[in-house]
Write an enzyme that holds these catalytic residues in place. Structure first.
Site, PDB file in Angstrom:
ATOM      1  N   HIS A   1     -20.218  -8.812   1.312  1.00  0.00           N
ATOM      2  CA  HIS A   1     -20.836  -7.502   1.027  1.00  0.00           C
ATOM      3  C   HIS A   1     -22.347  -7.638   0.962  1.00  0.00           C
ATOM      4  O   HIS A   1     -22.872  -8.229   0.011  1.00  0.00           O
ATOM      5  CB  HIS A   1     -20.401  -6.995  -0.344  1.00  0.00           C
ATOM      6  CG  HIS A   1     -18.969  -6.617  -0.436  1.00  0.00           C
ATOM      7  ND1 HIS A   1     -18.468  -5.901  -1.494  1.00  0.00           N
ATOM      8  CD2 HIS A   1     -17.924  -6.851   0.384  1.00  0.00           C
ATOM      9  CE1 HIS A   1     -17.172  -5.715  -1.312  1.00  0.00           C
ATOM     10  NE2 HIS A   1     -16.816  -6.296  -0.193  1.00  0.00           N
ATOM     11  N   TYR A  40     -22.019   3.900  -4.368  1.00  0.00           N
ATOM     12  CA  TYR A  40     -20.934   2.930  -4.224  1.00  0.00           C
ATOM     13  C   TYR A  40     -21.393   1.726  -3.380  1.00  0.00           C
ATOM     14  O   TYR A  40     -21.965   1.910  -2.310  1.00  0.00           O
ATOM     15  CB  TYR A  40     -19.692   3.554  -3.563  1.00  0.00           C
ATOM     16  CG  TYR A  40     -18.759   2.450  -3.172  1.00  0.00           C
ATOM     17  CD1 TYR A  40     -18.004   1.815  -4.137  1.00  0.00           C
ATOM     18  CD2 TYR A  40     -18.744   1.945  -1.876  1.00  0.00           C
ATOM     19  CE1 TYR A  40     -17.238   0.713  -3.829  1.00  0.00           C
ATOM     20  CE2 TYR A  40     -17.978   0.843  -1.553  1.00  0.00           C
ATOM     21  CZ  TYR A  40     -17.222   0.239  -2.536  1.00  0.00           C
ATOM     22  OH  TYR A  40     -16.479  -0.875  -2.230  1.00  0.00           O
ATOM     23  N   GLU A  56     -14.178   1.950   6.734  1.00  0.00           N
ATOM     24  CA  GLU A  56     -13.087   1.842   5.751  1.00  0.00           C
ATOM     25  C   GLU A  56     -12.994   3.096   4.881  1.00  0.00           C
ATOM     26  O   GLU A  56     -14.018   3.688   4.514  1.00  0.00           O
ATOM     27  CB  GLU A  56     -13.374   0.617   4.875  1.00  0.00           C
ATOM     28  CG  GLU A  56     -12.378   0.439   3.752  1.00  0.00           C
ATOM     29  CD  GLU A  56     -12.793  -0.681   2.805  1.00  0.00           C
ATOM     30  OE1 GLU A  56     -13.686  -1.480   3.148  1.00  0.00           O
ATOM     31  OE2 GLU A  56     -12.220  -0.746   1.716  1.00  0.00           O
ATOM     32  N   ASP A  69     -12.359  -7.932  -8.193  1.00  0.00           N
ATOM     33  CA  ASP A  69     -11.276  -7.585  -9.122  1.00  0.00           C
ATOM     34  C   ASP A  69      -9.918  -8.106  -8.660  1.00  0.00           C
ATOM     35  O   ASP A  69      -8.917  -7.935  -9.367  1.00  0.00           O
ATOM     36  CB  ASP A  69     -11.237  -6.080  -9.432  1.00  0.00           C
ATOM     37  CG  ASP A  69     -11.316  -5.175  -8.225  1.00  0.00           C
ATOM     38  OD1 ASP A  69     -12.401  -5.088  -7.621  1.00  0.00           O
ATOM     39  OD2 ASP A  69     -10.297  -4.548  -7.896  1.00  0.00           O
ATOM     40  N   ARG A  88     -20.289  -6.517   5.435  1.00  0.00           N
ATOM     41  CA  ARG A  88     -20.193  -5.097   5.102  1.00  0.00           C
ATOM     42  C   ARG A  88     -21.569  -4.611   4.645  1.00  0.00           C
ATOM     43  O   ARG A  88     -22.236  -5.293   3.872  1.00  0.00           O
ATOM     44  CB  ARG A  88     -19.159  -4.891   3.987  1.00  0.00           C
ATOM     45  CG  ARG A  88     -18.823  -3.456   3.739  1.00  0.00           C
ATOM     46  CD  ARG A  88     -17.909  -3.304   2.533  1.00  0.00           C
ATOM     47  NE  ARG A  88     -18.654  -3.240   1.298  1.00  0.00           N
ATOM     48  CZ  ARG A  88     -18.176  -2.766   0.143  1.00  0.00           C
ATOM     49  NH1 ARG A  88     -16.929  -2.322   0.083  1.00  0.00           N
ATOM     50  NH2 ARG A  88     -18.908  -2.755  -0.945  1.00  0.00           N
ATOM     51  N   ASP A 103     -17.902   0.880   4.218  1.00  0.00           N
ATOM     52  CA  ASP A 103     -16.861   1.468   3.368  1.00  0.00           C
ATOM     53  C   ASP A 103     -17.296   2.868   2.937  1.00  0.00           C
ATOM     54  O   ASP A 103     -18.312   3.021   2.254  1.00  0.00           O
ATOM     55  CB  ASP A 103     -16.673   0.557   2.138  1.00  0.00           C
ATOM     56  CG  ASP A 103     -15.443   0.899   1.314  1.00  0.00           C
ATOM     57  OD1 ASP A 103     -14.900   2.004   1.512  1.00  0.00           O
ATOM     58  OD2 ASP A 103     -15.039   0.070   0.484  1.00  0.00           O
ATOM     59  N   TRP A 111     -14.583   8.913  -6.215  1.00  0.00           N
ATOM     60  CA  TRP A 111     -15.537   7.813  -6.374  1.00  0.00           C
ATOM     61  C   TRP A 111     -15.272   6.746  -5.330  1.00  0.00           C
ATOM     62  O   TRP A 111     -14.157   6.353  -5.089  1.00  0.00           O
ATOM     63  CB  TRP A 111     -15.445   7.155  -7.759  1.00  0.00           C
ATOM     64  CG  TRP A 111     -16.440   6.048  -7.844  1.00  0.00           C
ATOM     65  CD1 TRP A 111     -17.796   6.153  -7.968  1.00  0.00           C
ATOM     66  CD2 TRP A 111     -16.151   4.642  -7.736  1.00  0.00           C
ATOM     67  NE1 TRP A 111     -18.372   4.909  -7.933  1.00  0.00           N
ATOM     68  CE2 TRP A 111     -17.392   3.969  -7.792  1.00  0.00           C
ATOM     69  CE3 TRP A 111     -14.980   3.902  -7.569  1.00  0.00           C
ATOM     70  CZ2 TRP A 111     -17.493   2.571  -7.697  1.00  0.00           C
ATOM     71  CZ3 TRP A 111     -15.077   2.538  -7.488  1.00  0.00           C
ATOM     72  CH2 TRP A 111     -16.314   1.872  -7.553  1.00  0.00           C
ATOM     73  N   HIS A 158      -7.561  -6.716   1.084  1.00  0.00           N
ATOM     74  CA  HIS A 158      -8.562  -6.394   0.057  1.00  0.00           C
ATOM     75  C   HIS A 158      -8.906  -7.647  -0.753  1.00  0.00           C
ATOM     76  O   HIS A 158      -8.007  -8.328  -1.245  1.00  0.00           O
ATOM     77  CB  HIS A 158      -7.936  -5.326  -0.860  1.00  0.00           C
ATOM     78  CG  HIS A 158      -8.892  -4.599  -1.727  1.00  0.00           C
ATOM     79  ND1 HIS A 158      -8.545  -4.130  -2.970  1.00  0.00           N
ATOM     80  CD2 HIS A 158     -10.169  -4.233  -1.532  1.00  0.00           C
ATOM     81  CE1 HIS A 158      -9.577  -3.501  -3.502  1.00  0.00           C
ATOM     82  NE2 HIS A 158     -10.574  -3.537  -2.658  1.00  0.00           N
ATOM     83  N   HIS A 189     -15.411   4.781   1.027  1.00  0.00           N
ATOM     84  CA  HIS A 189     -14.852   4.929  -0.321  1.00  0.00           C
ATOM     85  C   HIS A 189     -14.277   6.316  -0.600  1.00  0.00           C
ATOM     86  O   HIS A 189     -14.509   6.903  -1.662  1.00  0.00           O
ATOM     87  CB  HIS A 189     -15.885   4.525  -1.386  1.00  0.00           C
ATOM     88  CG  HIS A 189     -15.323   3.544  -2.358  1.00  0.00           C
ATOM     89  ND1 HIS A 189     -15.227   3.779  -3.693  1.00  0.00           N
ATOM     90  CD2 HIS A 189     -14.802   2.321  -2.162  1.00  0.00           C
ATOM     91  CE1 HIS A 189     -14.681   2.740  -4.288  1.00  0.00           C
ATOM     92  NE2 HIS A 189     -14.405   1.843  -3.383  1.00  0.00           N
ATOM     93  N   ARG A 239      -5.509  -2.379   4.655  1.00  0.00           N
ATOM     94  CA  ARG A 239      -6.444  -2.907   3.651  1.00  0.00           C
ATOM     95  C   ARG A 239      -5.792  -3.296   2.326  1.00  0.00           C
ATOM     96  O   ARG A 239      -6.491  -3.612   1.359  1.00  0.00           O
ATOM     97  CB  ARG A 239      -7.515  -1.841   3.372  1.00  0.00           C
ATOM     98  CG  ARG A 239      -8.564  -1.746   4.413  1.00  0.00           C
ATOM     99  CD  ARG A 239      -9.515  -2.920   4.340  1.00  0.00           C
ATOM    100  NE  ARG A 239     -10.412  -2.853   3.203  1.00  0.00           N
ATOM    101  CZ  ARG A 239     -10.769  -3.888   2.455  1.00  0.00           C
ATOM    102  NH1 ARG A 239     -10.286  -5.090   2.697  1.00  0.00           N
ATOM    103  NH2 ARG A 239     -11.603  -3.747   1.457  1.00  0.00           N
ATOM    104  N   GLU A 290      -6.637   0.163   0.402  1.00  0.00           N
ATOM    105  CA  GLU A 290      -6.799  -0.669  -0.801  1.00  0.00           C
ATOM    106  C   GLU A 290      -6.168  -0.043  -2.032  1.00  0.00           C
ATOM    107  O   GLU A 290      -5.867  -0.753  -2.978  1.00  0.00           O
ATOM    108  CB  GLU A 290      -8.266  -1.026  -1.040  1.00  0.00           C
ATOM    109  CG  GLU A 290      -9.119   0.140  -1.483  1.00  0.00           C
ATOM    110  CD  GLU A 290     -10.586  -0.234  -1.669  1.00  0.00           C
ATOM    111  OE1 GLU A 290     -11.117  -0.983  -0.847  1.00  0.00           O
ATOM    112  OE2 GLU A 290     -11.184   0.232  -2.651  1.00  0.00           O
ATOM    113  N   GLU A 298     -11.527  -9.896   3.348  1.00  0.00           N
ATOM    114  CA  GLU A 298     -12.686  -9.598   2.493  1.00  0.00           C
ATOM    115  C   GLU A 298     -12.844 -10.741   1.476  1.00  0.00           C
ATOM    116  O   GLU A 298     -11.877 -11.174   0.857  1.00  0.00           O
ATOM    117  CB  GLU A 298     -12.447  -8.278   1.767  1.00  0.00           C
ATOM    118  CG  GLU A 298     -13.597  -7.850   0.878  1.00  0.00           C
ATOM    119  CD  GLU A 298     -13.314  -6.517   0.166  1.00  0.00           C
ATOM    120  OE1 GLU A 298     -12.125  -6.135   0.073  1.00  0.00           O
ATOM    121  OE2 GLU A 298     -14.275  -5.881  -0.285  1.00  0.00           O
ATOM    122  N   ASN A 341      -8.034  -2.937 -11.799  1.00  0.00           N
ATOM    123  CA  ASN A 341      -9.396  -2.700 -12.291  1.00  0.00           C
ATOM    124  C   ASN A 341      -9.491  -1.442 -13.159  1.00  0.00           C
ATOM    125  O   ASN A 341      -9.169  -0.336 -12.712  1.00  0.00           O
ATOM    126  CB  ASN A 341     -10.322  -2.560 -11.069  1.00  0.00           C
ATOM    127  CG  ASN A 341     -11.762  -2.878 -11.395  1.00  0.00           C
ATOM    128  OD1 ASN A 341     -12.099  -3.195 -12.536  1.00  0.00           O
ATOM    129  ND2 ASN A 341     -12.607  -2.797 -10.381  1.00  0.00           N
TER     130      ASN A 341
END
Ligand code: KDG
Ligand code: MG
Length: 409
Positions: free
Chosen positions: A122, A159, A243, A323, A147, A217, A409, A319, A219, A290, A269, A346, A37
């Site tokens: 999600h 996020y 996560e 993407d 999630r 998550d 991020w 994961h 992130h 993940r 991930e 997921e 991605n």
């Protein structure tokens, strides 16, 4: 069975995908996903300029030897670009081998260990009412595990939360990569997030009861002590996992988190090899792996990581955001079905344009995925449809604190 043709296919139906197509001298075709991605063309170039010529004339059956040749032979090991490229080759060769055997791929990985693969989706909302709507929509689609991400008061975009829940006419999809000349910048405040998230989970549990499986998550946005605090504050809401609570490079950080909370932890991930997990697995600092098939060197490598994890009662949570292309998702589903230590998969659902380019055989019923019974992965690439969707540069957002400091991020 020799490899005769290697094609790197870049298309952008809904989003960018890098697909490797390998054809053998007896006409069998295999697909692999090499999508990274926001850095897609780096993998496309790696495959086109540094790998394709090495594959021509090789025995397509020699998957392990080809993997080692590309990994050790390059001298420069690991990293997301290299490992996504190797994954694309590995998965395409597994697809070919399964087609040669006239079996769905999971049969070659040991056969089915279960009848279906439990998936999580999600749900997100800018606020709690919008989140509740999103959860209900997921339940209506059959999801039993969801999630949860929400907006944080005082922060614009966060996020995991779509700025509009119906982007592109689709239900709920959150696509973090944006087709802009420069990355979008978002603002972050960890203290506000830590105050808000437990109140959201309390509201969700009160509304939806104790049985709905909930995930979250982080992130990579917290320090170890912040992650420990969040894990502890979420304990009453019985999460399936928290996560990526801390930046993933430092495995030791998870020791501190683990000492303070019994909320299960999932990570990986952005990992590429088993070495990223060594401490996490041997010290049982996580509960779920993940990694994506696509970013970890393919089925051959991820299967080894998961078998290593199984010795420590650590399960899979492969994961599967948008993407990961339908090819990468199919590879994940075959692996999920075959391994013993499956945890959850997921599954974010691709858009219509993506499904036009990638013709797929999987099913999703009552919250469970199944890759289907077609020989190989069960995915074919529609060149004509793909030709309508040219590559468009896209970036993941960049995050800054309120004072302008760049943050994870
Ligand atoms: O490319 C980045 C996305 O795949 C990532 O942001 C999605 O965190 C993610 C997840 O858990 O699916
Ligand atoms: Mg994640």
């Amino acid at each position: 069975m020799k490899i005769e043709k290697v094609e790197v296919l870049v298309s952008s139906p809904d989003r960018n995908f890098v697909t490797l197509r390998i054809t053998t001298d007896d006409g069998l075709v295999g697909l692999g996903d090499g999508t990274l991605n926001g850095r897609e063309l780096a993998v496309a170039s790696y495959l086109e300029n540094h790998v394709a010529a090495l594959l021509i004339g090789r025995d397509a059956h020699q998957i392990e030897d080809t993997w080692q040749y590309l990994y050790r032979g390059a001298y420069w090991r690991r990293g997301p670009v290299t490992m996504a490229a190797i994954a694309a080759v590995d998965v395409a060769l597994w697809d070919i081998k399964a087609k040669a055997a006239n079996m769905p791929l999971y049969q070659l990985l040991g056969g089915a260990s279960r009848t279906g693969v439990r998936a999580y989706g999600h749900a997100s909302g800018l606020d709690v009412p919008e989140l509740f709507d999103s959860i209900r929509k997921h339940q209506a689609l059959g999801y039993k595990a969801i999630r949860i991400q929400t907006g944080v008061p005082g922060l614009g975009s966060v996020y995991g939360v779509a700025s509009s829940p119906t982007v592109g006419g689709k239900r709920y999809d959150y696509e973090p990569a944006r087709r802009t000349a420069l990355p979008v910048e978002e603002t972050w405040d960890t203290a506000a997030y830590l105050r808000h998230v437990p109140t959201v989970f309390e509201a969700v549990r009160n509304e939806f009861g104790p049985e709905l499986t909930l995930l979250h998550d982080g992130h990579h946005r917290m320090t170890p002590i912040q992650a420990a605090k969040l894990g502890k504050s979420l304990e009453p809401y019985d999460l399936f996992w928290l996560e990526d609570c801390t930046p993933a490079e430092n495995q030791e950080a998870l020791r501190l988190v683990r000492q303070h909370t019994v909320t299960p932890l999932a990570i990986g991930e952005i990992f590429n090899t088993v070495w990223d997990y060594q401490t996490l697995i041997t010290e049982q600092l996580i509960d779920y792996v993940r990694s994506a098939v696509t970013h970890t060197g393919g089925i051959s490598a991820l299967k080894k990581i998961l078998e290593f994890a199984a010795q420590y009662q650590i399960k899979s949570g492969i994961h599967g955001p948008t993407d990961i292309s339908p090819v990468g998702m199919a590879a994940a589903m075959h692996l999920d079905l075959a391994i013993h230590n499956f945890g959850i998969q997921e599954y974010m659902q691709h858009g219509d344009a993506t499904n036009e380019v990638f013709i797929q055989s999987f099913s999703f019923e009552d919250g469970y995925l199944h890759p289907g019974e077609q020989a190989g992965l069960g995915v074919t690439y529609n060149d004509e449809a793909a030709s309508k969707f040219e590559y468009q540069g896209a970036y993941l957002p960049v995050n800054r604190l309120k004072d302008g400091t760049v943050h994870d991020w």
